[in-house]
Design a protein around this motif. Structure first.
Motif, PDB file in Angstrom:
ATOM      1  N   GLY A 124      89.757 -20.158  48.847  1.00  0.00           N
ATOM      2  CA  GLY A 124      89.372 -19.074  49.752  1.00  0.00           C
ATOM      3  C   GLY A 124      88.121 -18.368  49.281  1.00  0.00           C
ATOM      4  O   GLY A 124      87.268 -17.973  50.086  1.00  0.00           O
ATOM      5  N   LEU A 125      87.990 -18.200  47.963  1.00  0.00           N
ATOM      6  CA  LEU A 125      86.801 -17.566  47.405  1.00  0.00           C
ATOM      7  C   LEU A 125      85.565 -18.418  47.672  1.00  0.00           C
ATOM      8  O   LEU A 125      84.488 -17.894  47.964  1.00  0.00           O
ATOM      9  N   SER A 126      85.718 -19.713  47.562  1.00  0.00           N
ATOM     10  CA  SER A 126      84.588 -20.617  47.775  1.00  0.00           C
ATOM     11  C   SER A 126      84.099 -20.585  49.219  1.00  0.00           C
ATOM     12  O   SER A 126      82.959 -20.948  49.500  1.00  0.00           O
ATOM     13  N   GLU A 127      84.947 -20.142  50.140  1.00  0.00           N
ATOM     14  CA  GLU A 127      84.542 -20.033  51.532  1.00  0.00           C
ATOM     15  C   GLU A 127      83.607 -18.846  51.740  1.00  0.00           C
ATOM     16  O   GLU A 127      82.766 -18.866  52.636  1.00  0.00           O
ATOM     17  N   ASN A 128      83.776 -17.807  50.902  1.00  0.00           N
ATOM     18  CA  ASN A 128      82.991 -16.584  51.072  1.00  0.00           C
ATOM     19  C   ASN A 128      81.896 -16.403  50.026  1.00  0.00           C
ATOM     20  O   ASN A 128      80.999 -15.584  50.208  1.00  0.00           O
ATOM     21  N   PHE A 129      81.986 -17.166  48.923  1.00  0.00           N
ATOM     22  CA  PHE A 129      81.011 -17.027  47.837  1.00  0.00           C
ATOM     23  C   PHE A 129      80.544 -18.395  47.349  1.00  0.00           C
ATOM     24  O   PHE A 129      81.294 -19.374  47.395  1.00  0.00           O
ATOM     25  N   ASN A 130      79.322 -18.440  46.875  1.00  0.00           N
ATOM     26  CA  ASN A 130      78.878 -19.566  46.067  1.00  0.00           C
ATOM     27  C   ASN A 130      79.324 -19.262  44.650  1.00  0.00           C
ATOM     28  O   ASN A 130      79.003 -18.195  44.106  1.00  0.00           O
ATOM     29  N   VAL A 131      80.103 -20.144  44.055  1.00  0.00           N
ATOM     30  CA  VAL A 131      80.701 -19.894  42.744  1.00  0.00           C
ATOM     31  C   VAL A 131      80.024 -20.751  41.680  1.00  0.00           C
ATOM     32  O   VAL A 131      79.987 -21.977  41.789  1.00  0.00           O
ATOM     33  N   SER A 132      79.494 -20.087  40.659  1.00  0.00           N
ATOM     34  CA  SER A 132      78.918 -20.779  39.504  1.00  0.00           C
ATOM     35  C   SER A 132      79.815 -20.482  38.307  1.00  0.00           C
ATOM     36  O   SER A 132      79.877 -19.340  37.851  1.00  0.00           O
ATOM     37  N   PHE A 133      80.515 -21.501  37.835  1.00  0.00           N
ATOM     38  CA  PHE A 133      81.503 -21.317  36.763  1.00  0.00           C
ATOM     39  C   PHE A 133      81.054 -21.995  35.479  1.00  0.00           C
ATOM     40  O   PHE A 133      80.512 -23.101  35.508  1.00  0.00           O
ATOM     41  N   SER A 134      81.255 -21.328  34.359  1.00  0.00           N
ATOM     42  CA  SER A 134      80.948 -21.925  33.059  1.00  0.00           C
ATOM     43  C   SER A 134      81.984 -21.485  32.045  1.00  0.00           C
ATOM     44  O   SER A 134      82.616 -20.425  32.195  1.00  0.00           O
ATOM     45  N   SER A 135      82.173 -22.302  31.006  1.00  0.00           N
ATOM     46  CA  SER A 135      83.120 -21.953  29.949  1.00  0.00           C
ATOM     47  C   SER A 135      82.599 -22.457  28.612  1.00  0.00           C
ATOM     48  O   SER A 135      81.876 -23.457  28.537  1.00  0.00           O
ATOM     49  N   SER A 136      82.978 -21.744  27.565  1.00  0.00           N
ATOM     50  CA  SER A 136      82.617 -22.131  26.204  1.00  0.00           C
ATOM     51  C   SER A 136      83.765 -21.734  25.295  1.00  0.00           C
ATOM     52  O   SER A 136      84.061 -20.541  25.150  1.00  0.00           O
ATOM     53  N   GLY A 137      84.421 -22.732  24.714  1.00  0.00           N
ATOM     54  CA  GLY A 137      85.614 -22.420  23.937  1.00  0.00           C
ATOM     55  C   GLY A 137      86.670 -21.837  24.854  1.00  0.00           C
ATOM     56  O   GLY A 137      86.982 -22.413  25.893  1.00  0.00           O
ATOM     57  N   ASN A 138      87.195 -20.664  24.509  1.00  0.00           N
ATOM     58  CA  ASN A 138      88.195 -20.040  25.365  1.00  0.00           C
ATOM     59  C   ASN A 138      87.592 -18.937  26.245  1.00  0.00           C
ATOM     60  O   ASN A 138      88.314 -18.172  26.880  1.00  0.00           O
ATOM     61  N   LEU A 139      86.261 -18.866  26.307  1.00  0.00           N
ATOM     62  CA  LEU A 139      85.584 -17.869  27.132  1.00  0.00           C
ATOM     63  C   LEU A 139      85.133 -18.495  28.448  1.00  0.00           C
ATOM     64  O   LEU A 139      84.669 -19.628  28.473  1.00  0.00           O
ATOM     65  N   TRP A 140      85.274 -17.762  29.541  1.00  0.00           N
ATOM     66  CA  TRP A 140      84.843 -18.265  30.837  1.00  0.00           C
ATOM     67  C   TRP A 140      84.102 -17.171  31.614  1.00  0.00           C
ATOM     68  O   TRP A 140      84.330 -15.972  31.407  1.00  0.00           O
ATOM     69  N   THR A 141      83.213 -17.611  32.483  1.00  0.00           N
ATOM     70  CA  THR A 141      82.469 -16.693  33.348  1.00  0.00           C
ATOM     71  C   THR A 141      82.292 -17.344  34.713  1.00  0.00           C
ATOM     72  O   THR A 141      81.977 -18.526  34.805  1.00  0.00           O
TER      73      THR A 141
END
Length: 208
Positions: A124-141
């Motif tokens: 549902g979020l992807s329908e309203n937003f362009n999502v750029s996801f990244s992770s490093s170790g146990n950190l995510w953004t």
């Protein structure tokens, strides 16, 4: 002996790398959805670009499927409950102002976004937003850019970040960037995940 030690170390690093690689936006949303209610403390810093000034406040918060509640303690007591249809502002003396949620695009966007994340609705979020996801170790953004031009005219991006494993995810901060260039940053601490909100907490989302 040295060879066995080296192989063992390599195995550990490979396992950690594989775990990090397996963290996806869908998985983060799925694990956040295991805890539909989140409470804790927040620190808010609003940076006003035009005058190069920052304003800081702190208090407690509630995230639930009913909405978001910010209870500011410093510098001045107040509360703001953002539901799906209404925004309830309460002053220190108990005086309330109720407005249509659609009149505040920023808080409506953050409310619907977090509700989607905590219900596991990454699609549902992807329908309203362009999502750029990244992770490093146990950190995510995850940086979410609104597709709707009306929302984008007010809110250019919403960045959410936290920690995650294959079976757990936590939200630690939110950064909202407005079209003016101003930013609002929320940092969260002492997060708790009650199964049910108390009667008083639920009452925050109902106008008196």
């Amino acid at each position: 002996m040295k060879r066995k030690f080296f192989v063992g170390v390599c195995a550990v690093f490979m396992a950690v790398y594989a775990a990090a690689q397996s963290v996806t936006f869908d998985l983060v949303c799925e694990n956040l959805a295991k805890h539909p209610n989140m409470t804790g403390n927040f620190t808010q810093v609003k940076t006003i670009k035009a005058v190069n000034r920052s304003l800081k406040s702190n208090g407690t918060f509630i995230f639930s499927l009913e909405g978001i509640m910010w209870k500011t303690e410093k510098p001045f007591p107040s509360s703001l409950a953002v539901g799906m249809t209404t925004v309830i502002q309460t002053k220190a003396d108990g005086t309330q102002t109720v407005i249509d949620a659609s009149s505040n695009q920023i808080f409506t966007s953050i409310s619907t976004t977090l509700s989607s994340m905590f219900s596991g609705n990454a699609e549902g979020l992807s329908e309203n937003f362009n999502v750029s996801f990244s992770s490093s170790g146990n950190l995510w953004t995850a940086v979410l850019t609104p597709k709707d031009s009306v929302v984008a005219a007010v809110l250019t991006s919403l960045s959410v970040s936290g920690t995650a494993t294959a079976s757990f995810a936590e939200l630690d901060s939110i950064v909202m960037t407005e079209a003016s260039g101003d930013t609002i940053t929320y940092s969260f601490t002492d997060q708790k995940y009650p199964k049910e909100l108390t009667a008083d907490e639920k009452a925050c989302f109902t106008a008196k």
